[in-house]
Design a protein around this motif. Sequence first.
Motif, PDB file in Angstrom:
ATOM      1  N   ARG A  75       0.821  -1.217   0.000  1.00 12.18           N
ATOM      2  CA  ARG A  75       0.000   0.000   0.000  1.00 12.18           C
ATOM      3  C   ARG A  75       0.853   1.265   0.000  1.00 12.18           C
ATOM      4  NH1 ARG A  75      -5.661  -0.767   1.635  1.00 12.18           N
ATOM      5  NH2 ARG A  75      -6.111  -2.512   0.272  1.00 12.18           N
ATOM      6  N   SER A  76       1.717   1.367   1.025  1.00  8.21           N
ATOM      7  CA  SER A  76       2.520   2.578   1.135  1.00  8.21           C
ATOM      8  C   SER A  76       3.595   2.622   0.053  1.00  8.21           C
ATOM      9  CB  SER A  76       3.133   2.693   2.524  1.00  8.21           C
ATOM     10  OG  SER A  76       3.504   1.435   3.009  1.00  8.21           O
ATOM     11  N   ALA A  77       4.029   1.441  -0.412  1.00  7.00           N
ATOM     12  CA  ALA A  77       5.018   1.415  -1.500  1.00  7.00           C
ATOM     13  C   ALA A  77       4.419   2.050  -2.749  1.00  7.00           C
ATOM     14  CB  ALA A  77       5.458  -0.012  -1.788  1.00  7.00           C
ATOM     15  N   ILE A  78       3.175   1.703  -3.045  1.00  9.01           N
ATOM     16  CA  ILE A  78       2.515   2.225  -4.241  1.00  9.01           C
ATOM     17  C   ILE A  78       2.169   3.706  -4.069  1.00  9.01           C
ATOM     18  CG2 ILE A  78       0.391   2.086  -5.616  1.00  9.01           C
ATOM     19  CD1 ILE A  78       0.450  -0.979  -5.039  1.00  9.01           C
ATOM     20  N   LEU A  79       1.621   4.037  -2.903  1.00  6.54           N
ATOM     21  CA  LEU A  79       1.084   5.389  -2.750  1.00  6.54           C
ATOM     22  C   LEU A  79       2.160   6.421  -2.436  1.00  6.54           C
ATOM     23  CD1 LEU A  79      -2.107   4.492  -0.726  1.00  6.54           C
ATOM     24  CD2 LEU A  79      -1.985   5.148  -3.122  1.00  6.54           C
ATOM     25  N   LEU A  80       3.128   6.066  -1.581  1.00  7.47           N
ATOM     26  CA  LEU A  80       4.076   7.073  -1.089  1.00  7.47           C
ATOM     27  C   LEU A  80       5.520   6.782  -1.472  1.00  7.47           C
ATOM     28  CD1 LEU A  80       2.710   7.261   2.577  1.00  7.47           C
ATOM     29  CD2 LEU A  80       2.066   8.724   0.662  1.00  7.47           C
ATOM     30  N   ASN A  81       5.759   5.655  -2.143  1.00  6.90           N
ATOM     31  CA  ASN A  81       7.114   5.205  -2.453  1.00  6.90           C
ATOM     32  C   ASN A  81       7.878   4.819  -1.196  1.00  6.90           C
ATOM     33  OD1 ASN A  81       8.987   4.565  -4.472  1.00  6.90           O
ATOM     34  ND2 ASN A  81      10.162   6.419  -4.067  1.00  6.90           N
ATOM     35  N   GLN A 231      -6.619  10.700  -9.141  1.00  8.46           N
ATOM     36  CA  GLN A 231      -6.574   9.238  -9.144  1.00  8.46           C
ATOM     37  C   GLN A 231      -7.849   8.666  -9.738  1.00  8.46           C
ATOM     38  OE1 GLN A 231      -4.042   7.322  -8.464  1.00  8.46           O
ATOM     39  NE2 GLN A 231      -2.693   8.952  -7.712  1.00  8.46           N
ATOM     40  N   ASP A 232      -7.665   7.733 -10.688  1.00 11.89           N
ATOM     41  CA  ASP A 232      -8.810   7.074 -11.295  1.00 11.89           C
ATOM     42  C   ASP A 232      -9.206   5.880 -10.436  1.00 11.89           C
ATOM     43  OD1 ASP A 232     -10.682   5.851 -12.840  1.00 11.89           O
ATOM     44  OD2 ASP A 232      -9.249   5.045 -14.287  1.00 11.89           O
ATOM     45  N   VAL A 233     -10.338   6.004  -9.746  1.00  8.33           N
ATOM     46  CA  VAL A 233     -10.741   4.909  -8.873  1.00  8.33           C
ATOM     47  C   VAL A 233     -12.035   4.262  -9.365  1.00  8.33           C
ATOM     48  CG1 VAL A 233      -9.575   5.622  -6.775  1.00  8.33           C
ATOM     49  CG2 VAL A 233     -11.767   6.629  -7.335  1.00  8.33           C
ATOM     50  N   SER A 234     -12.273   4.409 -10.656  1.00  7.45           N
ATOM     51  CA  SER A 234     -13.527   3.865 -11.189  1.00  7.45           C
ATOM     52  C   SER A 234     -13.465   2.342 -11.287  1.00  7.45           C
ATOM     53  CB  SER A 234     -13.816   4.466 -12.557  1.00  7.45           C
ATOM     54  OG  SER A 234     -12.728   4.199 -13.414  1.00  7.45           O
ATOM     55  N   THR A 373     -11.611  -3.677  -0.563  1.00  8.43           N
ATOM     56  CA  THR A 373     -12.495  -2.625  -0.064  1.00  8.43           C
ATOM     57  C   THR A 373     -11.640  -1.506   0.518  1.00  8.43           C
ATOM     58  OG1 THR A 373     -12.669  -3.932   1.938  1.00  8.43           O
ATOM     59  CG2 THR A 373     -14.539  -4.018   0.454  1.00  8.43           C
ATOM     60  N   GLY A 374     -12.150  -0.351   0.492  1.00  9.33           N
ATOM     61  CA  GLY A 374     -11.427   0.771   1.104  1.00  9.33           C
ATOM     62  C   GLY A 374     -10.285   1.300   0.270  1.00  9.33           C
ATOM     63  N   ILE A 375     -10.129   0.793  -0.956  1.00  6.15           N
ATOM     64  CA  ILE A 375      -9.031   1.275  -1.798  1.00  6.15           C
ATOM     65  C   ILE A 375      -9.258   2.731  -2.183  1.00  6.15           C
ATOM     66  CG2 ILE A 375      -7.929   1.011  -4.044  1.00  6.15           C
ATOM     67  CD1 ILE A 375      -8.240  -1.914  -3.820  1.00  6.15           C
ATOM     68  N   ARG A 376     -10.516   3.090  -2.402  1.00  5.24           N
ATOM     69  CA  ARG A 376     -10.804   4.461  -2.847  1.00  5.24           C
ATOM     70  C   ARG A 376     -10.248   5.481  -1.876  1.00  5.24           C
ATOM     71  NH1 ARG A 376     -15.090   1.755  -4.878  1.00  5.24           N
ATOM     72  NH2 ARG A 376     -15.305   2.007  -7.121  1.00  5.24           N
ATOM     73  N   ALA A 377     -10.513   5.242  -0.582  1.00  6.88           N
ATOM     74  CA  ALA A 377     -10.039   6.188   0.433  1.00  6.88           C
ATOM     75  C   ALA A 377      -8.516   6.256   0.418  1.00  6.88           C
ATOM     76  CB  ALA A 377     -10.532   5.750   1.807  1.00  6.88           C
ATOM     77  N   PHE A 378      -7.889   5.082   0.308  1.00  8.92           N
ATOM     78  CA  PHE A 378      -6.431   5.021   0.268  1.00  8.92           C
ATOM     79  C   PHE A 378      -5.880   5.811  -0.908  1.00  8.92           C
ATOM     80  CE2 PHE A 378      -5.848   1.615   3.382  1.00  8.92           C
ATOM     81  CZ  PHE A 378      -4.591   1.941   3.855  1.00  8.92           C
ATOM     82  N   ALA A 379      -6.477   5.558  -2.080  1.00 14.54           N
ATOM     83  CA  ALA A 379      -5.963   6.187  -3.298  1.00 14.54           C
ATOM     84  C   ALA A 379      -6.129   7.701  -3.229  1.00 14.54           C
ATOM     85  CB  ALA A 379      -6.674   5.617  -4.516  1.00 14.54           C
ATOM     86  N   LYS A 380      -7.214   8.109  -2.581  1.00 10.38           N
ATOM     87  CA  LYS A 380      -7.472   9.556  -2.467  1.00 10.38           C
ATOM     88  C   LYS A 380      -6.421  10.225  -1.577  1.00 10.38           C
ATOM     89  CE  LYS A 380     -11.126  10.081  -4.988  1.00 10.38           C
ATOM     90  NZ  LYS A 380     -11.068  10.865  -6.204  1.00 10.38           N
TER      91      LYS A 380
END
Lengths: 502, 335, 164
Positions: A75-81, A231-234, A373-380
């Motif tokens: 999660r943090s690797a993808i979002l924050l490096n 972020q495209d979360v569709s 579940t909850g990916i949208r919040a993370f991606a945002k």
Amino acid sequence: MTEQIGFFLLSWLDPSLLALTAAGTLAGIYIGAIPGLSVTMAASILISFTFTWEVNAALALIAGVFTGGVYGGSRSAILLNIPGAPAAIATALDGYPLARRGEAGVAIGLSTVMSVIGGFVGIIALAVAAPVISDFALLFAPRDYLLLAVMGLLLVGTMSGESLAKGLFAGALGVALGMVGLDPMTAEGRFTLGTVQLMAGIPYVAAMIGFFGVSEALVQLHNLRVKPVKQDVSRIVPPWHLVRKYLPLSLRSSLIGVVIGALPGTGGDIAALMAYDQAKRTVKNPSRPFGEGAYEGLIAPESANNAAVGGAYVPMLTLGIPGDAVTAVIIGALFIHGLKPGPMLMIETPHLFWFTVGNLTLANIFLLVFGLTGIRAFAKLVECPPSVLIPLILVLSVVGTYAIQNSVVDVYFMLGFGIFGYLLKMYGFQVGPVVLGMILGPMIDVSWRRAVISVGDDLGFFVEEAFASPLTLVLLAFMSFLLLSQVPFGALWRRLRGQPPG
Amino acid sequence: MMHRRMLLGGLAAAPLLGATTARAQAFPSRDLLGVIQWGAGGATDVTGRAVTPHVEAALGQKIVLQNRTGGTGAIGLTYVHGLPSDGYTLLYGAENPLLYKVLNISRLDYTDFTPICLLARSVPVIVANKDKPWNSLKELVEDMRRNPGRIRMASTGPGGQAHVVSTMLASTGPFRHISIPFDGEGPGLTALQGGHADWMTVGSGAVAEHVRAGRVKALAVFNDAPLPSLPNVPPATADYPELARLMPWGSFYGVWAKKDIPAEAREKLVAAFRTGTANPQFTQLMTGNGNVVMNTSGAEAEAFLARWQSVTAWILQEAGAARTDPATLNIPRPS
Amino acid sequence: MHDQRRRREPGETLFGYLLLLMSLAVMAEGSRLQGFDSVSAPGIAPLAAGVVMAMSSLAIILRTRRVVPTEAGFATRIAPRDVALSVLMIALYMALLEPVGFHIATFAFLSALVLYLRRGGPGFALLVALVSVIVVHVVFRMVFTVVLPQGWLLRGLLPPGWLL
């Protein structure tokens, strides 16, 4: 057989065990996602916490945390490096570029599904072939660990970016950083400058947080006024055709994960790096060039590190030998609960084995549910303005680093690495090889020295013994193949013939 | 459990706002910190974590445990040494600091600490790869004398159990063998089973199950009598009676505090650990693993530590493995 | 060959020499640890790493000399004001961490940096800092029992043995 199925389903049918596995998996995802909070740490806290419980409940909770934690690092690797756990280092290489393109949602969705596939491969291997795999793992002599580590280090070649010299420098620097501290073999201080503070060495997680997270945060300060990418979360759940297309790669990577995970000296971090290397070599037309957001570069390490979980349980359950740091803690837990982890565990308490297999299966199912579940919040989260996100990343890096071994010195190093890593990046270096060197350097050092000490420093005898071992020969052949495949023979040939390079 | 932890943590934050009356309260008035000098899952860690809940019950306060590892335990010891001597910080340690000065690892050792409780000790077991021809300790030692520099021992580094026991064995008459350092007993046992090492010395707790399963061959226990958990393994003194003067010898695990903590705190801690260590659940766990419960404190513990240090330091000095002469450190020769 | 696309960044030559210096230090430590004497000495891996570092940093220096420099200076390319000031604040934060303890140092650092980077009012920055410190305390100190740095400057104010 029916008895075994009964044990397998124990945690599925008992509501409290079911709830504990679910809670463990969910907690594990967040523990994994927060850098510095490790599964090892969580598991050892859980032990003092579950001290008075029944052993099954404690094991259910730990299996969930283990499964969730290895995955959560992505999660943090993808979002924050910032890889939340060492096993997610390779995930950052292509996962973070994907998030920069606004595909964080897709990346997390894909890594979830692939983690679960990897997890299942690991469990099947554990259930079907545990005794065979553990006997195979025992065959690895120090010289074979050496060959494995050297193979891993060849990754420097593919991680170097613009210049091989810069990649080599970064890799060798990492090796040197990995040597800091008391030499594990002679208890002599290396690079310690005579201080006690440096004797514990620099944890590579601290380097990982500094070189990946903090340096990237500093780079991002350059475009503070640029609006964050939308972020495209569709589409979170990856479409079936994509999963099917990447299934062969995922299975190949998972097999690497199982074997590396089962070896007592290596874990999910090395498994993921080797799987990444494998993907880079075997995938001819990746979705994008590796390092710029290739799906393949995400799938391989994520499948492998979760497969390594099942692998790590193999020597633990069959021989009482820990496959990694987490299983070492689990062995301690079994002791405290009055069980006797060892070669007799599977013979005298077979229910424990099938209970664990069933439990890991359940944890992987929960992983799929919670992961998607909850990916949208993370991606945002990454859409948060950088003027707030960057300071928070810096603080998270500080706490995370401190938590590894409660050391302020590590925090100084981490921030120092962050600033140095920033300069490296500005001058066209890649920081990946530094961390790679730090992970593999100590393994190369001790394996090489163990191997030559075993032959009384007699290198002739060393070669003789190496050629007498089929396993070493196979590894050697494989390594030569990897080395040769890196040499661009076509270009060399043309250059020799005096033709312009094509 | 989770709930209680949260609650305690919440309470811990409150007095920031003003209560300084705590000085007047009886010890212990809040959470203690226990620093474990070895990593999670190791023998020191497992022993410490197993006894702590019983001690907490006797003490009426929580002991927050954390691992501060590295430098063969010197990091954790140095950290505790730097904290105030108020009795609220404990060091969960093992035997290693007694050799720090002899092996030049650190200038700080147990000198400034007082043993609150020595919890348990393990008995070294000499084991061999199961395919090796030796069936007794004597056969192994004699084979090493016949084939100098050929037989491989897995060790755990200088000052570790394997290193010291092999040095002690060599005091019965010299032999030369290859000593391969591994990261700990577990990795050493793994290499032994894979045939990458021929023999080693391991703590009874770590090896008992492997012996029972027949994966390794136990040649002797380094003790003057057989162990209840390994009744069929002869003591080392059966082959070499002169080793008896070095025994009992082996790793041990205990809890220390700074020497200058208030007397009241020390008394309470000693009493709480005595009660905790005597808990049947803990003693059964220890003996079941082949360890020997010690539960000693005060002068008795000091005497044990002094003798252990003297015996070990001088055997290393005689073998040329000491880096600083124990005589210059005022470590007396064993009597 | 890709290097032709890149231009020499300000300070890059100096950085190259710095790396060379580091390499020599690593080699020196390797040789102190008998890296030259035995194939199994503690210094063998440091020595090997040092040699690779030295050779590659020489190659890097030579390559750097051949590329065209950029016109812009160090202060615009490498250390613009945002970066330079943030690094300075990080250094200050590091220095404060041990004396005043984690909670106060973090609160001060976060509110200052958010205030500076965001250029808005102080209310938001203080709120972010406060919430973050509380969240970190709950997650790390309470749930994971990580004892955060206490700060010796304020130790006298707290009761003996206090664990924050």
